[in-house]
Enzyme design. Structure first.
Site, PDB file in Angstrom:
ATOM      1  N   PRO A 227      -7.901  12.799   2.136  1.00 16.82           N
ATOM      2  CA  PRO A 227      -7.518  13.559   0.872  1.00 16.82           C
ATOM      3  C   PRO A 227      -6.350  12.966   0.361  1.00 16.82           C
ATOM      4  O   PRO A 227      -6.093  13.255  -1.077  1.00 16.82           O
ATOM      5  CB  PRO A 227      -6.720  14.841   1.554  1.00 16.82           C
ATOM      6  CG  PRO A 227      -6.555  14.413   3.043  1.00 16.82           C
ATOM      7  CD  PRO A 227      -7.286  13.579   3.416  1.00 16.82           C
ATOM      8  N   ASP A 250     -14.884   7.441  -6.535  1.00 18.52           N
ATOM      9  CA  ASP A 250     -14.813   8.734  -7.196  1.00 18.52           C
ATOM     10  C   ASP A 250     -13.042   8.894  -7.732  1.00 18.52           C
ATOM     11  O   ASP A 250     -12.220   8.264  -7.148  1.00 18.52           O
ATOM     12  CB  ASP A 250     -14.916  10.014  -6.277  1.00 18.52           C
ATOM     13  CG  ASP A 250     -16.244  10.186  -6.097  1.00 18.52           C
ATOM     14  OD1 ASP A 250     -17.183   9.601  -6.994  1.00 18.52           O
ATOM     15  OD2 ASP A 250     -16.524  11.140  -5.254  1.00 18.52           O
ATOM     16  N   LYS A 272     -16.271  11.591 -11.932  1.00 15.90           N
ATOM     17  CA  LYS A 272     -16.402  13.005 -11.811  1.00 15.90           C
ATOM     18  C   LYS A 272     -15.255  13.653 -11.959  1.00 15.90           C
ATOM     19  O   LYS A 272     -14.409  13.813 -11.024  1.00 15.90           O
ATOM     20  CB  LYS A 272     -16.856  13.164 -10.468  1.00 15.90           C
ATOM     21  CG  LYS A 272     -18.215  13.243 -10.434  1.00 15.90           C
ATOM     22  CD  LYS A 272     -18.831  14.296  -9.369  1.00 15.90           C
ATOM     23  CE  LYS A 272     -20.331  13.914  -8.855  1.00 15.90           C
ATOM     24  NZ  LYS A 272     -20.160  13.659  -7.501  1.00 15.90           N
ATOM     25  N   GLY A 303     -13.753  11.344  -1.867  1.00 13.81           N
ATOM     26  CA  GLY A 303     -12.420  11.850  -1.556  1.00 13.81           C
ATOM     27  C   GLY A 303     -12.692  12.724  -0.400  1.00 13.81           C
ATOM     28  O   GLY A 303     -13.845  13.013  -0.424  1.00 13.81           O
ATOM     29  N   GLY A 304     -11.935  12.790   0.638  1.00  5.91           N
ATOM     30  CA  GLY A 304     -12.179  13.603   1.470  1.00  5.91           C
ATOM     31  C   GLY A 304     -13.306  13.517   2.460  1.00  5.91           C
ATOM     32  O   GLY A 304     -13.414  12.202   2.863  1.00  5.91           O
ATOM     33  N   ILE A 308     -18.655  17.312   2.734  1.00  5.55           N
ATOM     34  CA  ILE A 308     -18.151  18.498   2.438  1.00  5.55           C
ATOM     35  C   ILE A 308     -17.763  18.520   0.837  1.00  5.55           C
ATOM     36  O   ILE A 308     -17.006  17.931   0.429  1.00  5.55           O
ATOM     37  CB  ILE A 308     -16.873  18.765   3.189  1.00  5.55           C
ATOM     38  CG1 ILE A 308     -17.223  18.908   4.642  1.00  5.55           C
ATOM     39  CG2 ILE A 308     -16.300  20.112   2.724  1.00  5.55           C
ATOM     40  CD1 ILE A 308     -16.076  19.403   5.477  1.00  5.55           C
ATOM     41  N   THR A 333     -11.201  16.198   5.314  1.00  2.17           N
ATOM     42  CA  THR A 333     -11.606  16.945   4.432  1.00  2.17           C
ATOM     43  C   THR A 333     -10.148  17.407   3.765  1.00  2.17           C
ATOM     44  O   THR A 333      -9.065  17.538   4.477  1.00  2.17           O
ATOM     45  CB  THR A 333     -12.658  18.012   4.595  1.00  2.17           C
ATOM     46  OG1 THR A 333     -13.150  18.495   3.375  1.00  2.17           O
ATOM     47  CG2 THR A 333     -12.041  19.169   5.643  1.00  2.17           C
ATOM     48  N   ALA A 334     -10.176  17.759   2.406  1.00  2.00           N
ATOM     49  CA  ALA A 334      -9.005  18.358   1.701  1.00  2.00           C
ATOM     50  C   ALA A 334      -8.486  19.810   2.589  1.00  2.00           C
ATOM     51  O   ALA A 334      -7.288  19.981   2.964  1.00  2.00           O
ATOM     52  CB  ALA A 334      -9.487  18.996   0.217  1.00  2.00           C
ATOM     53  N   MET A 385     -12.322  23.427  -5.669  1.00  2.00           N
ATOM     54  CA  MET A 385     -12.405  23.539  -6.978  1.00  2.00           C
ATOM     55  C   MET A 385     -12.498  24.719  -7.652  1.00  2.00           C
ATOM     56  O   MET A 385     -13.170  25.379  -8.403  1.00  2.00           O
ATOM     57  CB  MET A 385     -14.030  22.949  -7.287  1.00  2.00           C
ATOM     58  CG  MET A 385     -14.254  21.501  -6.816  1.00  2.00           C
ATOM     59  SD  MET A 385     -16.070  21.139  -6.706  1.00  2.00           S
ATOM     60  CE  MET A 385     -16.696  21.882  -5.093  1.00  2.00           C
ATOM     61  N   GLY A 414      -2.338  17.505  -2.270  1.00  2.00           N
ATOM     62  CA  GLY A 414      -2.126  17.422  -0.634  1.00  2.00           C
ATOM     63  C   GLY A 414      -2.234  16.255  -0.079  1.00  2.00           C
ATOM     64  O   GLY A 414      -2.983  15.275  -0.275  1.00  2.00           O
TER      65      GLY A 414
HETATM   66  N1  SAH Z   1     -15.454  16.094  -0.470  1.00  2.00           N
HETATM   67  C1  SAH Z   1     -14.061  16.527  -0.708  1.00  2.00           C
HETATM   68  C2  SAH Z   1     -14.153  17.508  -1.674  1.00  2.00           C
HETATM   69  C3  SAH Z   1     -14.459  17.329  -2.995  1.00  2.00           C
HETATM   70  S1  SAH Z   1     -14.600  18.787  -4.167  1.00  2.00           S
HETATM   71  C4  SAH Z   1     -13.186  16.763   0.689  1.00  2.00           C
HETATM   72  O1  SAH Z   1     -14.089  16.810   1.738  1.00  2.00           O
HETATM   73  O2  SAH Z   1     -12.206  17.075   0.501  1.00  2.00           O
HETATM   74  C5  SAH Z   1     -13.177  18.259  -5.023  1.00  2.00           C
HETATM   75  C6  SAH Z   1     -12.082  19.490  -4.306  1.00  2.00           C
HETATM   76  O3  SAH Z   1     -11.440  19.314  -3.260  1.00  2.00           O
HETATM   77  C7  SAH Z   1     -11.067  19.807  -5.486  1.00  2.00           C
HETATM   78  O4  SAH Z   1     -11.365  20.557  -6.535  1.00  2.00           O
HETATM   79  C8  SAH Z   1     -10.049  20.142  -4.606  1.00  2.00           C
HETATM   80  O5  SAH Z   1     -10.075  21.620  -4.652  1.00  2.00           O
HETATM   81  C9  SAH Z   1     -10.248  19.671  -3.392  1.00  2.00           C
HETATM   82  N2  SAH Z   1      -9.409  18.461  -3.006  1.00  2.00           N
HETATM   83  C10 SAH Z   1      -9.604  17.312  -2.698  1.00  2.00           C
HETATM   84  N3  SAH Z   1      -8.666  16.487  -2.278  1.00  2.00           N
HETATM   85  C11 SAH Z   1      -7.397  17.353  -2.705  1.00  2.00           C
HETATM   86  C12 SAH Z   1      -6.094  17.161  -2.319  1.00  2.00           C
HETATM   87  N4  SAH Z   1      -5.564  15.927  -2.054  1.00  2.00           N
HETATM   88  N5  SAH Z   1      -5.328  18.193  -2.529  1.00  2.00           N
HETATM   89  C13 SAH Z   1      -5.864  19.322  -3.018  1.00  2.00           C
HETATM   90  N6  SAH Z   1      -7.103  19.649  -2.974  1.00  2.00           N
HETATM   91  C14 SAH Z   1      -7.816  18.552  -2.865  1.00  2.00           C
END
Ligand code: SAH
Length: 481
Positions: A227, A250, A272, A303-304, A308, A333-334, A385, A414
């Protein structure tokens, strides 16, 4: 060089440890791992050694040290808490040319037992020559994190093909070139990611087809970058980031993480942002396959976690269709990252026995979700999202049975130094978003566990808004637990 480093086969040889404390226990563990027969002399034992003595895996002599004890041993370790006794043991051993290690006083003995990174048959030993055992341990920890635990298996694979390769390439330079290509290419990567059978088949094929110039295909690494906090990367993610030739990343990948990618790797931004895709998804899928086919090691950094709400599945589908090898590395994941860093456990025996991750992505002003399934007591709901659709989310959850006072949190960026947490309930959440200029990436957590934030929050990156959020909390909108 003050000490000569060497590795010694002490299997089934007799070694003596004097001292029954925790240091003696550590030394005993090390000698036993190397297969030694350990005799331990001490008037009393710590629990760990007592257990070993009881099992009979060490020969325990319950008494004080006597000069004649040193006889018949290959190596002696003085590990008592009495300096004079340690000195006497060292002097006696030196007088008989028996290697001796004095715990916590390397200068008094002749042998150092170093910190070891064990990837048998690969072993790395670290010492500071007694200057700072603490520093040696720190160096060991750093090496541990950058030397994959599977290096041992890689070494064993190479060992079992050495003779064959020798037979194939008469010249040393050709052999060296061959092994270099193997150890830094996809075959080694197969072993490191646990696909030993495939690695072996490829290695055999490489030897058969070898014309002294082995040629290997590229590969895609689909890696979850977590995250935001770079400390949350996995060892494997970091290793692949540092060997990639090109990175396709990304918007969600944080800058400090991107800085850890190999300096000279080509960087491609795949973007994106909501409704503003820098490269359309189909083109990203194809781009990854095309780059790998140019023999590049392609890092697809997301990301994350890639699986997911990350469209990782679609990307590897294309790779499979195109016959491009790949591996997937999970990321935090976030939901997991934001929950930990805001002190909101996603499940808790008293408040939630289930947790569900959903996308709150707004399409034509609605969100197509099974609201009946979501609106349950004792269940935490995490919306990815969900910012644009926050109003719809709150309305629907209330409409389907949750009370408007159900606690809810907004966590922006976060795990990063810019993390911001706002706490409210289903009634107040849309206004919290509007009045506090909340921007993506933001995660929404709904459920009673959110109330634990006040008590369990520990990560305080010093944002003023966070203090304001706590005010919202304590002003009585949500009763404390
Ligand atoms: N694959 C990613 C999610 C991608 S969808 C994962 O597993 O985390 C993108 C959404 O993830 C964002 O709109 C937000 O809701 C959330 N997100 C990703 N990183 C974040 C962060 N650092 N803090 C808060 N929300 C986050």
């Amino acid at each position: 060089m003050k000490f000569l480093p060497f590795f010694y086969d002490i299997r089934d040889r007799r070694c003596l440890i004097v001292g029954g404390g925790t240091i003696g226990a550590r030394k005993a563990a090390m000698l036993r791992e190397a297969g030694a027969r350990v005799t331990l002399v001490a008037a009393t034992l710590c629990d760990e050694l007592a257990a070993l003595a009881e099992k009979g895996v060490i020969d325990y002599q319950a008494r004080n040290f006597e000069d004649t004890d040193i006889e018949g041993h290959l190596l002696i370790v003085a590990a008592t808490d009495d300096e004079q006794v340690n000195l006497r043991i060292a002097t006696l051993a030196k007088g008989r040319d028996i290697p001796v290690n004095v715990a916590d006083n390397a200068g008094q003995g002749t042998v150092i037992l170093p910190s070891v990174i064990d990837r048998s048959p690969v072993q790395i030993a670290v010492t500071t020559g007694g200057a700072s055992p603490m520093l040696a341990r720190m160096i060991k920890t750093r090496l541990e994190s950058c030397i994959p635990s599977t290096y041992g298996r890689l070494a064993s694979l190479v060992e079992s093909y050495r003779e064959q390769v020798k037979g194939k390439f008469a010249k040393l330079t050709a052999r060296r070139k061959f092994w270099e290509a193997i150890l830094s290419g996809p075959i080694a990567e197969q072993v490191l990611s646990g696909r030993d059978d495939e690695a072996e088949a490829l290695l055999q094929q490489a030897i058969n087809d070898a014309d002294a110039d082995p040629h290997f295909k590229g590969e895609v690494y689909l890696v979850g970058a977590g995250p935001g906090d770079p400390d949350l990367l996995s060892f494997r993610a970091l290793r692949l980031m540092q060997q990639a030739d090109v990175v396709v990343y990304d918007r969600l990948v944080s800058k400090p993480i991107l800085e850890l990618v190999r300096r000279d790797a080509e960087r491609i931004y795949a973007g994106k942002e909501r409704s503003k895709h820098a490269i359309p998804q189909e083109n990203i899928n194809q781009l990854l396959a095309d780059l790998a086919k140019q023999d590049k090691r392609v890092l697809r950094l997301k990301g994350g976690d890639p699986f997911i709400f990350g469209r990782g599945g679609e990307e590897i589908e294309t790779l499979i269709e195109e016959g491009v090898p790949f591996q997937v590395v999970p990321g935090i994941t976030a939901a997991a990252g934001c929950a930990s860093y805001s002190g909101i456990p996603l499940t808790h025996r008293d408040y939630a026995q289930a947790c569900i991750f959903v996308t709150g992505h707004l399409k034509d002003d609605t969100i197509d979700l099974n609201w009946d399934m979501l609106a349950h007591q004792q269940q935490t709901i995490v919306f990815y999202m969900g910012l644009q659709g926050v109003k719809v989310i709150c309305e629907q959850l209330i409409k389907h049975g949750l009370t408007s006072k159900t606690a809810a949190a907004l966590i922006t960026k976060g795990t990063t130094p810019d993390q911001r947490v706002l706490i409210g309930d289903l009634d107040t959440l849309p206004d919290l978003v509007k009045n506090n200029d909340v921007k993506p990436p933001t995660l929404i957590i709904v459920g009673d566990v959110v109330k634990l934030h006040e008590k369990l929050r520990w990560f305080k990156p010093g944002s003023d808004i966070e203090a304001q959020a706590i005010d919202t909390y304590t002003s009585g909108k949500i009763g404390p637990i």
